[in-house]
Design a protein around this motif. Structure first.
Motif, short mmCIF file in Angstrom:
data_model
loop_
_atom_site.label_atom_id
_atom_site.label_comp_id
_atom_site.label_asym_id
_atom_site.label_seq_id
_atom_site.Cartn_x
_atom_site.Cartn_y
_atom_site.Cartn_z
N SER A 93 -0.94 -2.25 2.40
CA SER A 93 -1.32 -3.60 2.01
C SER A 93 -1.60 -3.71 0.51
O SER A 93 -1.69 -4.80 -0.02
CB SER A 93 -2.57 -4.04 2.79
N ASN A 94 -1.74 -2.57 -0.17
CA ASN A 94 -2.00 -2.58 -1.61
C ASN A 94 -1.22 -1.45 -2.29
O ASN A 94 -1.75 -0.38 -2.52
CB ASN A 94 -3.50 -2.41 -1.88
N PRO A 95 0.05 -1.68 -2.62
CA PRO A 95 0.86 -0.62 -3.24
C PRO A 95 0.64 -0.48 -4.75
O PRO A 95 1.15 0.45 -5.36
CB PRO A 95 2.29 -1.06 -2.95
N THR A 96 -0.14 -1.39 -5.38
CA THR A 96 -0.31 -1.39 -6.83
C THR A 96 -1.61 -0.70 -7.22
O THR A 96 -2.68 -1.06 -6.74
CB THR A 96 -0.34 -2.84 -7.35
N PRO A 97 -1.54 0.28 -8.13
CA PRO A 97 -2.78 0.93 -8.59
C PRO A 97 -3.61 0.01 -9.49
O PRO A 97 -3.09 -0.93 -10.08
CB PRO A 97 -2.30 2.16 -9.36
N LEU A 98 -4.89 0.30 -9.58
CA LEU A 98 -5.79 -0.47 -10.44
C LEU A 98 -5.47 -0.25 -11.91
O LEU A 98 -5.05 0.83 -12.31
CB LEU A 98 -7.24 -0.03 -10.20
N SER A 99 -5.72 -1.27 -12.69
CA SER A 99 -5.61 -1.19 -14.15
C SER A 99 -7.01 -1.27 -14.74
O SER A 99 -7.95 -1.71 -14.07
CB SER A 99 -4.76 -2.32 -14.70
N ASP A 100 -7.13 -0.91 -16.01
CA ASP A 100 -8.42 -0.96 -16.69
C ASP A 100 -9.00 -2.37 -16.63
O ASP A 100 -8.31 -3.35 -16.91
CB ASP A 100 -8.28 -0.54 -18.15
#
Length: 190
Positions: A60-67
């Protein structure tokens, strides 16, 4: 272990980390935990906390976190709804595979708050009729101490109502989504 000198007693502190895992955290939403107790924080000069953030990758969340997408916050006050200070710090997530302490606990995520800044915020808000004490009034750390953040993310310090550092009865720590997308991540508070 750290020792706390309190009323002629030496109390050995029990240091532990707290992990908060959130997934599907909606925009401008937050999750937190709190603890009730009584403490007079006027006897301390600084509040220091080491914070680690990492992405949770799943279907459901394939995108990693950004700063800066996740913001850690801590609330201190007489209660958690009408009389409290709130300190916020944007988090830089650790990359997968990090091994060194400096990568896992980045300096940018260190919350190092001189407690005198809370007094400055209270003086500004309660001494100026232009501020509404029924809402949270925030200031950036650089507005208060005029200094740099030394490579750390800048703190935002807010106040609501008329909290007392001499009678802190509640502490809350948590994370907030500062984006327009749902987020998944894990944050450790130490």
């Amino acid at each position: 272990r750290e020792e706390l000198n309190n009323n002629n007693n030496i109390i050995r502190e029990n240091e532990q980390s707290l992990s908060l895992r959130v997934c599907g955290l909606e925009p401008n939403d937050g999750r937190s935990v709190y603890k009730n107790f009584n403490v007079d924080m006027r006897q301390y000069k600084n509040l220091e906390m080491f914070i680690h953030a990492e992405s949770l990758i799943n279907d459901s969340n394939p995108t990693p976190l950004s700063d800066g997408q996740l913001v850690a916050f801590i609330r201190l006050g007489n209660d958690l709804t009408n009389n409290y200070y709130e300190v916020q710090i944007p988090l830089n997530p650790t990359n997968f595979g990090a091994r060194s302490a400096e990568e896992i606990w980045p300096l940018a995520n260190r919350l190092n708050l001189p407690l005198e800044l809370l007094q400055q915020v209270k003086t500004r808000v309660l001494g100026d009729s232009g501020f509404d004490p029924t809402v949270v009034n925030f200031f950036n750390q650089s507005e208060l101490d005029g200094g740099s953040t030394n490579g750390e993310n800048e703190l935002r310090i807010g106040i609501k109502g008329n909290p007392s550092l001499g009678n802190v009865r509640n502490i809350m720590v948590g994370v907030r989504n500062s984006t327009n997308d749902d987020l998944c991540g894990e944050v450790w508070f130490n």
